[in-house]
Design an enzyme around this catalytic site. Structure first.
Site, short mmCIF file in Angstrom:
data_model
loop_
_atom_site.label_atom_id
_atom_site.label_comp_id
_atom_site.label_asym_id
_atom_site.label_seq_id
_atom_site.Cartn_x
_atom_site.Cartn_y
_atom_site.Cartn_z
N GLY A 60 -17.07 -15.44 54.39
CA GLY A 60 -16.86 -14.50 53.42
C GLY A 60 -16.32 -13.17 53.14
O GLY A 60 -17.19 -12.54 54.31
N CYS A 87 -21.20 -16.81 60.05
CA CYS A 87 -20.24 -16.05 59.86
C CYS A 87 -20.95 -15.30 58.76
O CYS A 87 -22.23 -15.67 58.62
CB CYS A 87 -18.72 -15.63 59.58
SG CYS A 87 -18.47 -14.23 59.27
N TYR A 88 -20.63 -15.14 57.59
CA TYR A 88 -21.31 -14.40 56.45
C TYR A 88 -22.62 -15.21 55.94
O TYR A 88 -23.96 -15.24 55.46
CB TYR A 88 -20.54 -14.47 55.03
CG TYR A 88 -21.25 -13.79 53.73
CD1 TYR A 88 -21.13 -12.43 53.50
CD2 TYR A 88 -21.73 -14.57 52.77
CE1 TYR A 88 -22.10 -12.30 51.94
CE2 TYR A 88 -22.40 -14.20 51.75
CZ TYR A 88 -22.32 -13.65 50.86
OH TYR A 88 -22.82 -12.41 50.39
N HIS A 176 -16.58 -18.72 64.30
CA HIS A 176 -16.08 -19.12 63.03
C HIS A 176 -15.40 -20.79 64.18
O HIS A 176 -14.79 -20.60 64.92
CB HIS A 176 -15.11 -18.73 62.59
CG HIS A 176 -15.43 -17.66 61.66
ND1 HIS A 176 -15.12 -18.29 60.37
CD2 HIS A 176 -15.31 -17.23 62.08
CE1 HIS A 176 -15.71 -17.31 59.32
NE2 HIS A 176 -15.59 -16.07 60.55
N GLU A 178 -15.37 -23.38 63.03
CA GLU A 178 -14.32 -24.77 62.78
C GLU A 178 -12.44 -24.03 62.90
O GLU A 178 -11.20 -24.97 62.68
CB GLU A 178 -14.37 -23.99 61.25
CG GLU A 178 -13.62 -22.81 60.16
CD GLU A 178 -14.38 -21.76 60.01
OE1 GLU A 178 -15.32 -21.27 60.04
OE2 GLU A 178 -15.79 -22.68 60.88
N SER A 231 6.31 -40.37 40.92
CA SER A 231 7.46 -39.82 41.25
C SER A 231 7.95 -40.33 42.51
O SER A 231 9.09 -40.03 43.39
CB SER A 231 6.75 -38.26 41.17
OG SER A 231 6.31 -38.30 42.87
N VAL A 234 4.44 -38.72 48.24
CA VAL A 234 3.36 -39.21 48.88
C VAL A 234 2.19 -40.01 47.99
O VAL A 234 1.00 -40.74 47.46
CB VAL A 234 3.19 -38.75 49.77
CG1 VAL A 234 1.80 -39.42 50.61
CG2 VAL A 234 4.19 -38.65 51.16
N ASP A 235 1.60 -38.73 47.21
CA ASP A 235 -0.17 -38.53 46.16
C ASP A 235 0.43 -39.59 44.78
O ASP A 235 -0.13 -40.33 44.99
CB ASP A 235 0.24 -37.12 45.87
CG ASP A 235 0.57 -35.91 46.85
OD1 ASP A 235 -0.24 -36.59 47.66
OD2 ASP A 235 0.15 -34.64 46.36
N SER A 236 1.73 -39.22 44.24
CA SER A 236 1.56 -40.94 42.92
C SER A 236 1.65 -41.87 43.42
O SER A 236 1.14 -42.20 42.36
CB SER A 236 3.05 -39.82 42.26
OG SER A 236 3.66 -40.09 42.53
N LYS A 377 -4.32 -34.18 51.99
CA LYS A 377 -2.86 -34.45 52.40
C LYS A 377 -2.70 -35.26 53.35
O LYS A 377 -2.72 -36.46 53.51
CB LYS A 377 -1.85 -33.66 52.53
CG LYS A 377 -0.77 -33.74 52.46
CD LYS A 377 0.20 -34.14 50.51
CE LYS A 377 0.71 -34.82 50.77
NZ LYS A 377 1.62 -34.83 49.38
#
Length: 521
Positions: A60, A87-88, A176, A178, A231, A234-236, A377
Site C-alpha cells: 500500500g 511490502c506495507y 513483491h 506477485e 448482449s 463474454v460475461d453475459s 475475466k
C-alpha cells in the site's frame, strides 16, 4: 455463494491499497486456490468466521507510522492462521509485534538482488546464500527483525527483506512476489499456499460450475421465472449459460437489437443461444427507437446517458411482457467490479451494475443473480469453455455497452453506422485470417468526424476517415498498441478503401493506455 458454499481451502487478502492487490489474487487463483480481497477493517472475529487457510496483507502507499493509516486487528496474529505480509503488509506486521519501521534513505523502486539467508518453508527450493531478482516498490523499511522473528532474506539496501516468526507461520517480504519482475515469485507464493497453509489445488472451472449451479438452484427454488439481458459479450453469455444449466426452461433471455451492433451480431447471438444451446430467447427490434433518440447528439457522455435510459425502458417493457411471475434478473458482474466497492479507499462511484448497456436501475422489481461475481475475466473464459460454449464466443474481444455509438465519433446515423460496421468487419476478418486474433485484447475500427481529400479513378474525392485500434492487455486497466506486421495493416487498409463506399483514408492508432483510453469515446 454463501460462506458455507465456499471452497474448503481459501486465502483471505486484506487490501491496503496496493496497485498490485488484484495481481496477488490472480497469482493465487492461477495456483487453483480460491481467494477473496477484503478491506483491512475486517476484525479478527470476522476473519475467524470466514475460516481462511491463510491471510495475505497487501502492499500500500501509506507509511505505517503515519496518521489515520490502515492497520490490522492485532488479534489476527493469534488465530493460528498463516499470514504473509507483502511490502506495507510486512511493515505492518513488524509494527504490530514491536518492530521498528523507518523511512529509507532513498525510495527503492525496481529490481533488486535478494540474498536468501535462510530458505525455510517460504523459500523452499532456494539455497542458503542464493541470490534472486526481486521487484521493490517502497519508501520505508524494517530496520531489524522484531523480537521473536528471524531474517530470511536481505538486499544491499534492505537488511530485513524477508522475515518470519520463530514460533508461528507468520511471514513478511519487502518485495513483491506477485509481479513478473520477481523471477521466482511464483515459487514463493506456491510455497506459502501449499507448504505453509496446506492448501490443495482444487479451485477449477468444473468445481466452480458445480457450486454455482447448486447456489442458483437454491436461490431460485420453486419461485418464479428468471430473465437475462443477453448482449452477446463474454460475461453475459457465460452467466446466461451457467444459469440455464441450473434452471433450464425457467430462464428467458432478452436480446435488444439497438441498431448499434456489429455486423451479423443479431443473427449470430440468435443462432448460438436459441438453436445451439436451446435457450428461450426473445429478440427485440428497437433500432429505430435508439437512433431517433441519438439524432444530432455528438457528446460522448450524452450518448451513453441516452442509450442507457432507452435500454432500460425497452428492457423493462419486454420483461413485463414475459409475465408477472418474473422474479430474478441475471447480471454478468465480475470480481473486479466487486473489488471496487470493497477497496481500502472506500466504495467506488463507478462500479458497473450491468454489462449490456448503461446499467439497469435498482428500482426494477427483480432479485439479482450474479453467478460470476467471484471470477476474473480469464476465469470467466475458462468457465465458458467448461460449459461447452463455442470458442468463437468465449474468446471474443470486449465490446462496449453503448455499442458502435461510441465508435462513430460525432453524429450517429444509420448511414455512418453502416460505413463503420463494414470497416470493422473487414478489420476483424483480416486479423483472424492472419492468426492474430487471440494475441490481441481488443481490436476495432472508429469512424472519425473528419473528411479528407483523396484520388480515386483519376478523380478527386472528399470522403471519410477510419482509424483502426488494436491493443494488448491483461485486464484492460493498462494497454499497449499491437504491433501488426505491415503487410496485414496494408491489406486491411486496401480492402476498406476498395470495399467500403465513403472511405478514402485509413489510420492506425499507436497510443498506449495511459495516457489514452482503449476506446476513443
Amino acid at each position: 455463494m454463501t460462506i458455507g458454499a465456499l471452497p474448503k481451502d481459501r486465502i483471505l487478502i486484506l487490501d491496503y491499497g496496493s496497485q498490485y492487490t488484484q495481481l496477488i489474487a490472480r497469482r493465487i487463483r492461477e495456483e487453483r486456490v480460491y481467494c477473496e480481497i477484503h478491506p483491512p477493517t475486517r476484525p479478527a472475529a470476522w476473519v475467524r468466521e470466514w475460516a481462511p487457510s491463510g491471510v495475505v496483507l497487501s502492499g500500500g502507499p501509506a507509511s505505517v507510522y503515519g496518521d489515520d493509516v490502515p492497520t490490522a486487528d492485532s488479534e489476527l496474529l493469534d488465530l493460528d492462521v498463516p499470514v504473509l505480509g507483502i511490502c506495507y503488509g510486512m511493515q505492518l506486521l513488524a509494527q504490530l509485534v514491536g518492530g521498528e519501521v523507518k523511512s529509507a534513505a532513498k525510495r527503492e523502486y525496481g529490481r533488486a538482488e535478494l540474498e536468501v539467508v535462510e530458505p525455510d518453508d517460504l523459500f523452499d527450493g532456494f539455497e542458503p546464500g542464493e541470490r534472486a531478482t526481486v521487484w521493490m516498490s517502497h519508501g520505508d523499511r524494517v530496520e531489524s527483525a522484531p523480537p521473536g522473528f528471524q531474517v530470511l532474506g536481505a538486499t544491499g539496501t534492505v537488511p530485513v527483506a524477508a522475515f518470519r516468526a520463530a514460533d508461528k507461520p507468520i511471514f513478511g517480504v519487502q518485495f513483491h512476489p506477485e509481479v513478473a519482475h520477481t523471477a521466482r515469485g511464483g515459487e514463493i507464493i506456491s510455497n506459502f499456499l501449499f507448504r505453509v497453509c496446506g492448501c490443495e489445488p482444487s479451485w477449477t472451472a468444473g468445481s466452480f460450475i458445480e457450486n454455482q449451479v447448486r447456489a442458483v438452484q437454491g436461490q431460485v427454488g420453486d419461485h418464479g421465472r428468471v430473465i437475462s439481458g443477453l448482449s452477446g459479450g463474454v460475461d453475459s453469455s457465460v452467466a446466461t449459460a451457467l444459469v440455464h444449466r441450473a434452471v433450464g426452461d425457467k430462464l428467458t433471455c432478452i436480446f435488444v437489437d439497438t441498431g448499434l451492433l456489429r455486423k451479423g451480431e443479431r443473427d449470430w447471438v440468435a443462432r448460438t443461444f436459441h438453436q445451439i444451446l436451446g435457450v428461450d430467447l426473445r429478440v427485440v427490434e428497437a433500432s429505430d427507437t435508439f437512433l431517433e433518440q441519438l439524432a444530432g447528439v455528438e457528446e460522448p457522455e450524452e450518448k451513453r446517458r441516452i442509450i442507457g435510459h432507452t435500454f432500460i425502458e425497452v428492457f423493462e417493457r419486454e420483461a413485463r411482457a414475459i409475465g408477472d411471475d418474473v422474479e430474478f434478473l441475471v447480471q454478468g458482474t465480475l470480481y473486479p467490479d466487486v473489488i471496487e466497492s470493497l477497496a481500502v479507499r472506500g466504495p467506488s462511484d463507478t462500479i458497473k451494475t450491468h454489462h449490456n448497456v448503461g446499467g439497469l436501475p435498482e428500482k426494477l422489481p427483480f432479485e439479482i443473480i450474479e453467478p460470476l461475481r467471484e471470477l476474473f475475466k480469464d476465469e470467466v473464459r475458462q468457465v465458458g469453455r467448461e460449459l461447452g460454449l463455442p470458442d468463437e464466443l468465449v474468446g471474443r474481444h470486449p465490446f462496449p455497452g453503448p455499442g458502435l455509438a461510441v465508435r462513430v465519433l460525432g453524429d450517429v446515423t444509420r448511414e455512418r453506422l453502416a460505413v463503420l460496421r463494414e470497416s470493422d468487419a473487414i478489420f476483424l476478418e483480416e486479423i483472424r485470417a492472419a492468426g492474430l486474433y487471440d494475441e490481441i485484447w481488443q481490436a476495432f475500427a472508429v469512424l472519425l468526424p473528419v473528411r479528407s481529400v483523396g484520388v480515386m479513378g483519376d478523380g478527386r474525392t472528399y470522403e471519410n476517415v477510419v482509424a483502426l485500434r488494436a491493443v494488448t492487455s491483461r485486464d484492460g486497466m493498462t494497454a499497449d498498441w499491437f504491433q501488426f506486421p505491415h503487410d496485414v495493416l496494408g491489406r486491411v487498409a486496401t480492402r476498406i478503401i476498395n470495399e467500403v463506399a465513403g472511405i478514402n483514408r485509413v489510420c492506425y492508432d499507436v497510443s498506449s493506455k495511459p495516457p489514452a483510453t482503449i476506446e476513443w469515446e
